[in-house]
Write a protein that holds these residues in place. Structure first.
Motif, short mmCIF file in Angstrom:
data_model
loop_
_atom_site.label_atom_id
_atom_site.label_comp_id
_atom_site.label_asym_id
_atom_site.label_seq_id
_atom_site.Cartn_x
_atom_site.Cartn_y
_atom_site.Cartn_z
N ASP A 1 0.81 -1.21 0.00
CA ASP A 1 0.00 0.00 0.00
C ASP A 1 0.85 1.27 0.00
N GLN A 2 2.14 1.16 0.29
CA GLN A 2 3.02 2.32 0.27
C GLN A 2 3.63 2.56 -1.11
N ARG A 3 3.40 1.66 -2.03
CA ARG A 3 3.95 1.80 -3.38
C ARG A 3 3.01 2.55 -4.32
N LEU A 4 1.81 2.87 -3.88
CA LEU A 4 0.85 3.58 -4.71
C LEU A 4 -0.15 4.30 -3.81
N LEU A 5 -0.95 5.18 -4.37
CA LEU A 5 -1.96 5.92 -3.62
C LEU A 5 -3.13 4.98 -3.33
N THR A 6 -3.42 4.77 -2.06
CA THR A 6 -4.46 3.83 -1.65
C THR A 6 -5.66 4.61 -1.13
N ILE A 7 -6.82 4.39 -1.74
CA ILE A 7 -8.07 5.08 -1.39
C ILE A 7 -9.08 4.03 -0.96
N GLY A 8 -9.64 4.19 0.24
CA GLY A 8 -10.67 3.30 0.74
C GLY A 8 -12.02 3.99 0.76
N ILE A 9 -13.08 3.22 0.52
CA ILE A 9 -14.44 3.75 0.50
C ILE A 9 -15.27 2.92 1.46
N VAL A 10 -15.90 3.59 2.43
CA VAL A 10 -16.68 2.91 3.45
C VAL A 10 -18.02 3.61 3.57
N GLY A 11 -19.04 2.86 3.95
CA GLY A 11 -20.37 3.43 4.12
C GLY A 11 -21.44 2.37 3.95
N GLU A 12 -22.67 2.75 4.22
CA GLU A 12 -23.78 1.80 4.13
C GLU A 12 -24.36 1.71 2.72
N THR A 13 -24.26 2.76 1.93
CA THR A 13 -24.80 2.77 0.57
C THR A 13 -23.84 3.52 -0.35
N GLY A 14 -23.80 3.12 -1.62
CA GLY A 14 -23.10 3.88 -2.63
C GLY A 14 -21.62 3.62 -2.76
N LYS A 15 -21.10 2.54 -2.17
CA LYS A 15 -19.64 2.31 -2.23
C LYS A 15 -19.20 1.94 -3.64
N SER A 16 -19.87 0.98 -4.28
CA SER A 16 -19.46 0.54 -5.61
C SER A 16 -19.59 1.66 -6.63
N THR A 17 -20.69 2.40 -6.57
CA THR A 17 -20.90 3.50 -7.52
C THR A 17 -19.84 4.57 -7.35
N THR A 18 -19.52 4.93 -6.11
CA THR A 18 -18.51 5.94 -5.86
C THR A 18 -17.14 5.46 -6.32
N ALA A 19 -16.83 4.19 -6.07
CA ALA A 19 -15.52 3.66 -6.46
C ALA A 19 -15.33 3.69 -7.98
N VAL B 1 -29.90 -3.88 -6.73
CA VAL B 1 -29.49 -5.06 -5.94
C VAL B 1 -29.86 -4.91 -4.48
N ALA B 2 -29.98 -3.67 -3.99
CA ALA B 2 -30.33 -3.41 -2.57
C ALA B 2 -29.38 -4.15 -1.65
N GLY B 3 -29.92 -4.94 -0.71
CA GLY B 3 -29.07 -5.68 0.23
C GLY B 3 -29.24 -5.25 1.67
N THR B 4 -29.63 -4.00 1.90
CA THR B 4 -29.84 -3.50 3.26
C THR B 4 -31.11 -2.66 3.28
N PRO B 5 -31.77 -2.53 4.44
CA PRO B 5 -32.96 -1.67 4.52
C PRO B 5 -32.68 -0.22 4.15
N ARG B 6 -31.51 0.28 4.51
CA ARG B 6 -31.19 1.66 4.16
C ARG B 6 -31.10 1.85 2.65
N ARG B 7 -30.53 0.88 1.96
CA ARG B 7 -30.45 0.97 0.51
C ARG B 7 -31.84 0.90 -0.12
N VAL B 8 -32.70 0.02 0.39
CA VAL B 8 -34.07 -0.08 -0.13
C VAL B 8 -34.81 1.24 0.09
N SER B 9 -34.64 1.83 1.27
CA SER B 9 -35.29 3.11 1.56
C SER B 9 -34.80 4.20 0.62
N PHE B 10 -33.50 4.20 0.33
CA PHE B 10 -32.94 5.21 -0.58
C PHE B 10 -33.53 5.07 -1.98
N VAL B 11 -33.62 3.85 -2.48
CA VAL B 11 -34.13 3.64 -3.84
C VAL B 11 -35.60 4.03 -3.93
#
Length: 609
Positions: A179-197, A426-436
């Protein structure tokens, strides 16, 4: 601070598989107890010895193999490694160290000098010990002491130990951590991780630079893309993936961080240069740290955190950490903000601002529902000193992601006008279903309440208020609390709801539906259909041309390949149902007068019949 959940040491999980286990507590003075204990030990030893004898033939065949094959299987002693040096905090049994050449993938594939890993609840201890003895293993890495005459290294978590070994081996090989050989970016959260990535990968790829990513939809090392592996990885595998990306010449790697892997310490060997917090992260109701807390611990001291200005809980946590942070938001004051101008026909028109700079953009991503993921990717682009105009141009290139507020429509315009609109997520969580559901409701309210269709085949019934139909598929992986939350959402968000399940959970659909109904006040308002395809077909047939059918859940997300196959199957099904709905909505052709007169017949009433 290291957060992890150590797995409990349970021998009972292997009793059914191995046939040997701890006997009941009895009086040690009883002769029958002594006999039973000795019999159990004898049976255990006999099982191991019989398996060793069975495998002896394989070893003899390997010894009698040609010299070139034999030389390739024998490991070089100069390449041996000290396990005590790699894991200084571990404890050893039957020795003070283990010298090994490499780590065996499985006990069945072990070669002389390799280290065998025993995973509780996964491997059979009797079979593993027998394979290790017969194949000349150097030792065993385990979480509990095994009855074997082999050196054993006792650790609290084998997955974390393997990740630490892999990281130290790569340090010895390359001089630094992957991870020190390149810029490492992590994405965390309950919704929107794949889209943001993926949106962020598009922005950074246009710098231009080579970008690697690990998301729920696939993996890329900046050269090739792979969708065959697991969607959720951690430990030694994620360390190896980052090393492969660095060897491929990638300048940036983007990691979608899973909440469960974070809490179990699966990313402890990965340092983050930048962390992006997406969605609205609610407080935890159970014991233990939140995924955001665990992710913040992986950020380097000079790292940057990108967080939503509307997520006040996460902002307070970031401020308390003392890290540098940048805020983003949609239609709110933030360091990087997105001002929504219009959302029409699935196209988002917005203005992205940062300080005194601004840039217009249009996006078709997620029918305009995923504005928060777009501005989060734009904030990372700003933090990496990219021009705002270039950032918006890159984001405008993204059209659609499978299963992320995906609009399903056929190419035939007449069919699309005569059939209900359809959204797949794809949903997967109640928060994602509520958002959609909230996003679809906002789009329906913004559209004109009454309009005349341009297609002459469509009957004028648009004066009726458009309805939202929701087809939700649950699975065995959902617990009772999650299912009750689904029930509450189905009762309050859509106009009509249909409950179904994924194909693998049909046998437990009745019990799952009972848990869903625990969160519902009016149980008669919900329709239950066990088959997912029949549920979608029923909702499509009942919906009118100005209604919207939202299909959420029911997608196998065990791997990117399985997820894409399931989404393609559902998309094909929904397109076929739209064609059938359009044919059913078209008026019947008028019959000729001759045919009508010839078909008219009188029936004589017979009271006796």
């Amino acid at each position: 601070m290291h957060h992890s959940i150590n797995r409990s040491i349970e021998f009972s999980s292997n009793q059914a598989l191995t046939g040997w286990g701890p006997s009941s507590h009895r009086d040690p003075s009883s002769n029958s107890d002594v006999a039973s204990t000795s019999d159990t030990a004898t049976k255990t030893l006999d099982k191991i010895c019989s398996t060793v004898d069975r495998l002896a033939g394989c070893d003899e065949a390997q010894v009698n193999a040609p010299s070139d094959v034999q030389s390739s299987s024998v490991q070089d002693d100069s390449a041996s490694q000290s396990l005590a040096a790699l894991l200084p905090q571990s404890r050893f049994f039957s020795g003070s160290d283990i010298e090994f050449c490499s780590i065996a993938t499985t006990a069945e594939e072990c070669t002389p000098g390799q280290l065998v890993v025993y995973r509780i609840g996964v491997d059979c201890p009797v079979e593993l010990i027998a394979q290790a003895l017969a194949r000349g293993a150097a030792g065993i890495l385990t979480e509990q002491v095994l009855p074997a005459p082999l050196p054993q290294c006792i650790v609290s978590d084998t997955d974390q130990a393997l990740a630490e070994i892999t990281a130290k081996q790569l340090i010895d090989e390359n001089g630094s951590r992957p991870d020190q050989r390149l810029l490492t970016i992590g994405i965390v959260g309950e919704t929107g991780k794949s889209t943001t990535a993926l949106a962020l990968a598009q922005v950074l790829r246009d710098i231009p630079c080579r970008v690697a990513y690990q998301t729920d939809l696939g993996y890329s090392d900046s050269i090739t893309t792979d969708i065959s592996g697991q969607s959720i990885i951690g430990g030694a595998e994620i360390v190896s993936r980052i090393s492969e990306a660095a060897d491929a010449g990638a300048a940036v790697t983007i990691l979608e961080l899973d909440a469960g892997v974070l809490r179990c310490g699966g990313y402890d060997q990965v340092g983050l240069d930048m962390l992006v917090i997406v969605g609205r992260n609610s407080g935890r109701t159970d014991f233990g740290p939140s995924p955001v807390d665990c992710a913040l611990e992986r950020v380097d001291c000079d790292g940057v955190v990108v967080v939503s200005a509307e997520d006040r809980r996460s902002v307070r946590v970031v401020e308390a950490s003392g890290l540098t942070y940048l805020t983003y938001g949609v239609d709110v004051d933030a360091d990087v903000s997105l001002k929504t101008i219009e959302v029409a026909d699935g196209v988002l028109t917005a203005l992205v601002r940062h300080e005194s700079r601004s840039s217009m953009m249009e996006s078709l991503l997620g029918q305009g529902f995923l504005a928060e993921s777009i501005v989060a990717a734009a904030a990372v682009g700003v933090a990496t000193d990219n021009p705002l105009v270039q950032i918006t141009e890159s984001l405008s290139k993204l059209r659609e992601l499978p299963g992320r507020c995906q609009r399903v429509a056929v190419e035939d315009w007449n069919v699309a006008q005569a059939s209900p609109s359809m959204v797949l997520d794809v949903a997967g969580t109640p928060r994602r279903v509520s958002f959609v559901l909230d996003a679809v409701r906002r789009q329906m309210q913004d559209s004109a309440p009454a309009c005349l269709p341009m297609n002459a085949k469509v009957q004028s019934g648009s004066n009726r208020r458009a309805k939202m139909w929701c087809v939700l598929a649950v699975s065995d992986a959902d617990d009772a609390e999650t299912l009750a939350l689904y029930g509450r959402l189905l009762e309050t968000k859509p106009d009509q709801c249909v409950l179904t399940c994924d194909p693998k959970s049909k046998e437990r659909f009745l019990s799952l539906s009972h848990d869903v109904l625990d969160g519902v006040e009016d149980c008669a308002s919900m329709r239950l259909v066990a088959d997912q395809e029949r549920a979608i077909a029923w909702a499509t047939q009942c919906a009118s041309s100005n209604d919207t059918v939202v299909v959420v859940g029911g997608v196998d997300r065990s791997s990117p390949h399985a997820q894409r196959e399931n989404l393609a199957r559902l998309q094909q099904l929904m397109e076929g149902l739209q064609r059938e709905s359009a044919e059913a909505a078209s008026p019947a052709k008028p019959k000729s007068q001759a045919s009508t007169s010839s078909a008219t017949k009188l029936k004589v009433f017979n009271p006796d019949s």
